[in-house]
Design a protein around this motif. Structure first.
Motif, PDB file in Angstrom:
ATOM      1  N   TYR A  90       1.006  -1.196  -0.184  1.00  0.00           N
ATOM      2  CA  TYR A  90       0.025   0.067   0.068  1.00  0.00           C
ATOM      3  C   TYR A  90       0.928   1.187  -0.048  1.00  0.00           C
ATOM      4  O   TYR A  90       2.047   1.269   0.307  1.00  0.00           O
ATOM      5  CB  TYR A  90      -0.911  -0.044   1.412  1.00  0.00           C
ATOM      6  N   HIS A  91       0.309   2.244  -0.352  1.00  0.00           N
ATOM      7  CA  HIS A  91       1.079   3.530  -0.551  1.00  0.00           C
ATOM      8  C   HIS A  91       1.075   4.331   0.741  1.00  0.00           C
ATOM      9  O   HIS A  91       0.018   4.400   1.633  1.00  0.00           O
ATOM     10  CB  HIS A  91       0.364   4.728  -1.663  1.00  0.00           C
ATOM     11  N   VAL A  92       2.381   4.798   1.205  1.00  0.00           N
ATOM     12  CA  VAL A  92       2.492   5.403   2.304  1.00  0.00           C
ATOM     13  C   VAL A  92       3.424   6.951   2.043  1.00  0.00           C
ATOM     14  O   VAL A  92       3.939   6.818   1.187  1.00  0.00           O
ATOM     15  CB  VAL A  92       3.189   4.862   3.443  1.00  0.00           C
ATOM     16  N   GLU A  93       3.224   7.943   2.818  1.00  0.00           N
ATOM     17  CA  GLU A  93       4.065   8.895   2.748  1.00  0.00           C
ATOM     18  C   GLU A  93       4.140   9.759   4.259  1.00  0.00           C
ATOM     19  O   GLU A  93       3.317   9.598   4.924  1.00  0.00           O
ATOM     20  CB  GLU A  93       3.467   9.828   1.473  1.00  0.00           C
ATOM     21  N   GLY A  94       5.080  10.693   4.261  1.00  0.00           N
ATOM     22  CA  GLY A  94       5.167  11.502   5.586  1.00  0.00           C
ATOM     23  C   GLY A  94       6.406  12.039   5.877  1.00  0.00           C
ATOM     24  O   GLY A  94       7.439  11.827   4.909  1.00  0.00           O
ATOM     25  N   PRO A  95       6.686  12.779   6.891  1.00  0.00           N
ATOM     26  CA  PRO A  95       7.698  13.600   7.192  1.00  0.00           C
ATOM     27  C   PRO A  95       8.864  12.907   7.595  1.00  0.00           C
ATOM     28  O   PRO A  95       9.016  11.920   8.327  1.00  0.00           O
ATOM     29  CB  PRO A  95       6.929  14.559   7.806  1.00  0.00           C
ATOM     30  N   VAL A  96       9.959  13.490   7.336  1.00  0.00           N
ATOM     31  CA  VAL A  96      11.351  13.457   8.086  1.00  0.00           C
ATOM     32  C   VAL A  96      11.339  14.480   9.316  1.00  0.00           C
ATOM     33  O   VAL A  96      11.224  15.469   8.770  1.00  0.00           O
ATOM     34  CB  VAL A  96      12.491  13.226   7.185  1.00  0.00           C
ATOM     35  N   ALA A  97      11.754  14.168  10.375  1.00  0.00           N
ATOM     36  CA  ALA A  97      12.016  15.016  11.609  1.00  0.00           C
ATOM     37  C   ALA A  97      13.092  16.079  11.023  1.00  0.00           C
ATOM     38  O   ALA A  97      14.053  15.656  10.370  1.00  0.00           O
ATOM     39  CB  ALA A  97      12.497  14.303  12.785  1.00  0.00           C
ATOM     40  N   PRO A  98      12.812  17.189  11.390  1.00  0.00           N
ATOM     41  CA  PRO A  98      13.882  18.174  11.148  1.00  0.00           C
ATOM     42  C   PRO A  98      15.279  17.792  11.525  1.00  0.00           C
ATOM     43  O   PRO A  98      16.374  18.182  10.822  1.00  0.00           O
ATOM     44  CB  PRO A  98      13.517  19.570  11.940  1.00  0.00           C
ATOM     45  N   ASN A  99      15.520  17.196  12.546  1.00  0.00           N
ATOM     46  CA  ASN A  99      16.973  16.582  12.983  1.00  0.00           C
ATOM     47  C   ASN A  99      17.258  15.227  12.120  1.00  0.00           C
ATOM     48  O   ASN A  99      18.486  14.799  12.529  1.00  0.00           O
ATOM     49  CB  ASN A  99      17.180  16.378  14.632  1.00  0.00           C
ATOM     50  N   GLN A 100      16.374  14.693  11.337  1.00  0.00           N
ATOM     51  CA  GLN A 100      16.601  13.772  10.322  1.00  0.00           C
ATOM     52  C   GLN A 100      16.826  12.133  11.284  1.00  0.00           C
ATOM     53  O   GLN A 100      17.301  11.444  10.576  1.00  0.00           O
ATOM     54  CB  GLN A 100      18.166  13.941   9.539  1.00  0.00           C
ATOM     55  N   LEU A 101      16.388  12.340  12.309  1.00  0.00           N
ATOM     56  CA  LEU A 101      16.488  11.098  13.234  1.00  0.00           C
ATOM     57  C   LEU A 101      15.265  10.091  13.329  1.00  0.00           C
ATOM     58  O   LEU A 101      15.150   9.407  14.083  1.00  0.00           O
ATOM     59  CB  LEU A 101      17.166  11.366  14.624  1.00  0.00           C
ATOM     60  N   ARG A 102      14.040  10.777  12.686  1.00  0.00           N
ATOM     61  CA  ARG A 102      13.022   9.952  12.638  1.00  0.00           C
ATOM     62  C   ARG A 102      12.146  10.176  11.567  1.00  0.00           C
ATOM     63  O   ARG A 102      12.071  11.413  10.897  1.00  0.00           O
ATOM     64  CB  ARG A 102      11.947  10.731  13.911  1.00  0.00           C
ATOM     65  N   VAL A 103      11.538   9.103  10.969  1.00  0.00           N
ATOM     66  CA  VAL A 103      10.719   9.177   9.743  1.00  0.00           C
ATOM     67  C   VAL A 103       9.314   8.482  10.224  1.00  0.00           C
ATOM     68  O   VAL A 103       9.095   7.358  10.910  1.00  0.00           O
ATOM     69  CB  VAL A 103      11.355   8.354   8.499  1.00  0.00           C
ATOM     70  N   GLN A 104       8.362   9.223   9.762  1.00  0.00           N
ATOM     71  CA  GLN A 104       6.832   8.853  10.049  1.00  0.00           C
ATOM     72  C   GLN A 104       6.156   8.945   8.678  1.00  0.00           C
ATOM     73  O   GLN A 104       5.935   9.895   8.344  1.00  0.00           O
ATOM     74  CB  GLN A 104       6.407   9.609  11.089  1.00  0.00           C
ATOM     75  N   VAL A 105       5.776   7.528   8.385  1.00  0.00           N
ATOM     76  CA  VAL A 105       4.893   7.507   7.200  1.00  0.00           C
ATOM     77  C   VAL A 105       3.521   7.080   7.443  1.00  0.00           C
ATOM     78  O   VAL A 105       3.446   6.015   8.373  1.00  0.00           O
ATOM     79  CB  VAL A 105       5.520   6.801   6.010  1.00  0.00           C
ATOM     80  N   SER A 106       2.678   7.315   6.684  1.00  0.00           N
ATOM     81  CA  SER A 106       1.164   6.721   6.790  1.00  0.00           C
ATOM     82  C   SER A 106       0.428   6.576   5.601  1.00  0.00           C
ATOM     83  O   SER A 106       0.765   7.075   4.540  1.00  0.00           O
ATOM     84  CB  SER A 106       0.286   7.627   7.812  1.00  0.00           C
ATOM     85  N   GLY A 107      -0.544   5.445   5.510  1.00  0.00           N
ATOM     86  CA  GLY A 107      -1.233   5.332   4.322  1.00  0.00           C
ATOM     87  C   GLY A 107      -2.380   4.295   4.991  1.00  0.00           C
ATOM     88  O   GLY A 107      -2.478   3.746   5.766  1.00  0.00           O
ATOM     89  N   ASN A 108      -3.343   4.285   3.973  1.00  0.00           N
ATOM     90  CA  ASN A 108      -4.405   3.496   4.089  1.00  0.00           C
ATOM     91  C   ASN A 108      -4.561   2.122   3.373  1.00  0.00           C
ATOM     92  O   ASN A 108      -3.877   2.134   2.193  1.00  0.00           O
ATOM     93  CB  ASN A 108      -5.868   4.262   3.341  1.00  0.00           C
ATOM     94  N   ARG A 109      -4.777   1.023   3.861  1.00  0.00           N
ATOM     95  CA  ARG A 109      -4.342  -0.171   3.409  1.00  0.00           C
ATOM     96  C   ARG A 109      -5.750  -1.074   3.406  1.00  0.00           C
ATOM     97  O   ARG A 109      -6.413  -0.767   4.477  1.00  0.00           O
ATOM     98  CB  ARG A 109      -3.333  -0.868   4.017  1.00  0.00           C
ATOM     99  N   GLN A 110      -6.096  -1.874   2.645  1.00  0.00           N
ATOM    100  CA  GLN A 110      -7.181  -2.910   2.551  1.00  0.00           C
ATOM    101  C   GLN A 110      -6.764  -3.999   3.784  1.00  0.00           C
ATOM    102  O   GLN A 110      -5.708  -4.283   4.000  1.00  0.00           O
ATOM    103  CB  GLN A 110      -7.408  -3.396   1.352  1.00  0.00           C
TER     104      GLN A 110
END
Length: 134
Positions: A90-110
Motif C-alpha cells: 500500500y502507498h505511504v508518505e510522511g515527514p522526516v523530522a527536522p533533525n533527520q533522526l525520525r521518519v513517520q509515514v502513513s497510508g490506508n491499506r485494505q
C-alpha cells in the motif's frame, strides 16, 4: 575546465553512493539503504515471534520509495501468517523530522482475512527512529 569536470564527477559519485544506517521500528532493527533519493527499509533482525510465520526474515523489504526534501513517499508492506511470503502492499508518505533522526509515514491499506480482502480499510502509521550506522 578540469576542476569543473572533477566537481561533476564527484557529484555523480556522491549521488551513486549507498548509505546504510540502522533504525528502530516497533522493536525491530531496520536497515535503511539510500542511493540518491531512493530509500529502502528492510528487516535487519526479526525479534517478534509472529514475524517468522508471516514470512519476515532478515533482509525482508518493508518500505521502498523516495525522499524528496524532508518527505518520504513510497510502498509499504504488511505481513500475515495467513499469507506467508505474500505481503499486501500500500502507498505511504510522511515527514522526516527536522533533525533527520525520525521518519513517520502513513497510508490506508485494505484489511485482509485469510488472504482475502474484506472491503474494509485502515490507516497504518510506520515510525522509524535512528539507532546507529550499520
Amino acid at each position: 575546465m578540469k576542476r569543473f569536470l572533477t566537481m561533476i564527477l564527484a557529484s555523480l559519485i556522491a549521488s551513486q553512493a549507498v548509505a546504510d544506517s540502522c533504525w528502530d521500528h516497533n522493536g525491530s532493527v531496520m536497515r535503511l539503504q539510500a542511493q540518491g533519493n531512493n530509500r529502502w527499509l528492510s528487516y535487519e533482525t526479526t525479534p517478534h515471534s509472529w514475524q517468522w510465520p508471516a514470512g519476515v526474515r532478515p533482509g525482508t523489504l518493508l518500505f521502498n520509495g523516495v525522499k524528496n526534501g524532508n518527505w518520504y513517499s513510497g510502498t509499504a508492506r504488511v505481513f500475515s501468517s495467513a499469507c506467508p511470503g505474500s505481503p499486501s502492499e500500500y502507498h505511504v508518505e510522511g515527514p522526516v523530522a527536522p533533525n533527520q533522526l525520525r521518519v513517520q509515514v502513513s497510508g490506508n491499506r485494505q484489511v485482509f482475512q485469510n488472504c482475502q480482502p474484506t472491503g474494509q480499510w485502515k490507516t497504518d502509521t510506520l515510525v522509524f527512529t535512528y539507532l546507529y550506522d550499520c
